[in-house]
Design a protein around this motif. Structure first.
Motif, PDB file in Angstrom:
ATOM      1  N   SER A 104       0.829  -1.228   0.000  1.00 63.20           N
ATOM      2  CA  SER A 104       0.000   0.000   0.000  1.00 63.20           C
ATOM      3  C   SER A 104       0.855   1.267   0.000  1.00 63.20           C
ATOM      4  O   SER A 104       0.702   2.147   0.853  1.00 63.20           O
ATOM      5  N   PRO A 106       1.946   4.840  -1.190  1.00 61.72           N
ATOM      6  CA  PRO A 106       1.282   5.947  -1.904  1.00 61.72           C
ATOM      7  C   PRO A 106       1.939   6.206  -3.274  1.00 61.72           C
ATOM      8  O   PRO A 106       3.159   6.110  -3.400  1.00 61.72           O
ATOM      9  N   CYS A 107       1.076   6.536  -4.244  1.00 60.52           N
ATOM     10  CA  CYS A 107       1.548   6.729  -5.628  1.00 60.52           C
ATOM     11  C   CYS A 107       2.618   7.802  -5.749  1.00 60.52           C
ATOM     12  O   CYS A 107       3.456   7.749  -6.625  1.00 60.52           O
ATOM     13  N   ASP A 108       2.516   8.817  -4.888  1.00 62.34           N
ATOM     14  CA  ASP A 108       3.426   9.936  -5.107  1.00 62.34           C
ATOM     15  C   ASP A 108       4.804   9.718  -4.477  1.00 62.34           C
ATOM     16  O   ASP A 108       5.666  10.576  -4.548  1.00 62.34           O
ATOM     17  N   TRP A 109       5.027   8.582  -3.873  1.00 63.37           N
ATOM     18  CA  TRP A 109       6.333   8.309  -3.278  1.00 63.37           C
ATOM     19  C   TRP A 109       7.382   8.022  -4.334  1.00 63.37           C
ATOM     20  O   TRP A 109       7.157   7.206  -5.221  1.00 63.37           O
TER      21      TRP A 109
END
Ligand SMILES: [Zn+2]
Length: 317
Positions: A104, A106-109
């Protein structure tokens, strides 16, 4: 030459610049490209030009760390589709998306924010695929004159004339690679805006905190350039500008107060400062994990300094 070969010898020990440009032209403009693997791999090679052994060997782990970082940032951070088939993800894209889902994330990582064990898992899975699909394919596209390799032994040795060539034209080669990569991605990511900007920033880390901690612990919290101890947070500065090296190596970092950092901007420091960095590195090297200084020598740093200036970077007056 087959893309799935297990090893490849160097096909020529001496090649002229014209011959190397010929191979580059083929790679950029004629080679068959179904995914962005080869561009990602070439970018990773460019990030590792100054961490080779005297024989030109580049560590597989370093190469695939950078490849994974580039690819993660393309696929997860920027959500860019990487293959020419609409319904078929490339195997590396799949690995990254499954990892993101599993933990899980986060996409912006960006890649460097992932916990270290997850980074390691990704790097070893990507390395496995890279060994299957990338190393032999790039070797074939360049007619075996860029490097020799042995997959089982995880050995990749650059041709020394090619290594010099890549250092000499680093800036041009990077820009060309980014341009071709963006051009390929544009076809399969029609809604994406600022594609070239994303591609140009794809190697960037989310944070340089790790390097600050290491430097503060080994040389103290003073500005490398003016010597002042700053009450404000010191910046972590790429001694040879990031814009040129596009790579984060501890031996190219110094701590700088905000004033010096702003003034220095994209300049290359002076000869005196270069000598001071040799001394800093001598000290830091004794206090950190060996891995941080893999392939480092004063000579490599000297060469990087000289090539940065011939690639158009001005010395800080
Ligand atoms: Zn300062």
């Amino acid at each position: 030459m087959a893309w799935n070969m297990q090893m490849g010898e160097l096909q020529a020990t001496y090649v002229t610049e014209d011959e190397i440009w010929g191979k580059m032209n083929y790679f950029f403009f004629s080679a068959k490209t179904t995914t962005t693997y080869k561009y990602g791999f070439f970018k990773a090679l460019l990030e590792n030009l100054y961490v080779t052994t005297d024989e030109g060997c580049i560590s597989f782990d370093h190469l695939f760390y950078d490849f994974s970082k580039i690819y993660w940032n393309l696929v997860i951070h920027h959500k860019l589709w990487q293959s020419n088939a609409k319904n078929q993800r490339s195997s590396i894209q799949r690995i990254l998306e499954e990892t993101q889902e599993k933990y899980s994330i986060p996409c912006d990582w960006r890649f460097d924010r992932l916990p270290e064990p997850v980074q390691q898992q990704v790097v070893s899975a990507v390395k496995r695929e890279g060994k299957k699909y990338v190393i032999g394919a790039f070797y074939g596209d360049t007619d075996g004159v860029f490097y020799s390799f042995h997959l089982k032994e995880e050995r990749l040795a650059m041709s020394l004339p090619v290594l010099q060539f890549m250092k000499k034209y680093q800036r041009l080669l990077l820009n060309l690679t980014n341009y071709q990569l963006a051009k390929f991605l544009e076809k399969y990511n029609v809604d994406c805006t600022k594609l070239l900007t994303h591609v140009e920033q794809v190697s960037q880390r989310a944070s340089l905190e790790e390097f600050r901690r290491l430097l503060e612990a080994s040389v103290g919290a003073t500005c490398f350039y003016c010597g002042k101890t700053s009450r404000k947070t010191l910046h972590v500065d790429h001694f040879i500008p990031w814009d040129y090296v596009q790579s984060d190596k501890l031996w190219n970092f110094v701590l700088a107060c905000p004033t010096c950092n702003t003034k220095k901007s994209n300049y290359v420091p002076t000869e005196t400062q270069l000598a001071a960095l040799y001394l800093q590195n001598e000290k830091v090297q004794q206090l950190v994990r060996m891995d941080y200084f893999y392939g480092y020598s004063e000579q490599q740093l000297r060469e990087l300094y000289d090539f940065a200036t011939t690639n158009g970077y001005k010395v800080w007056a």
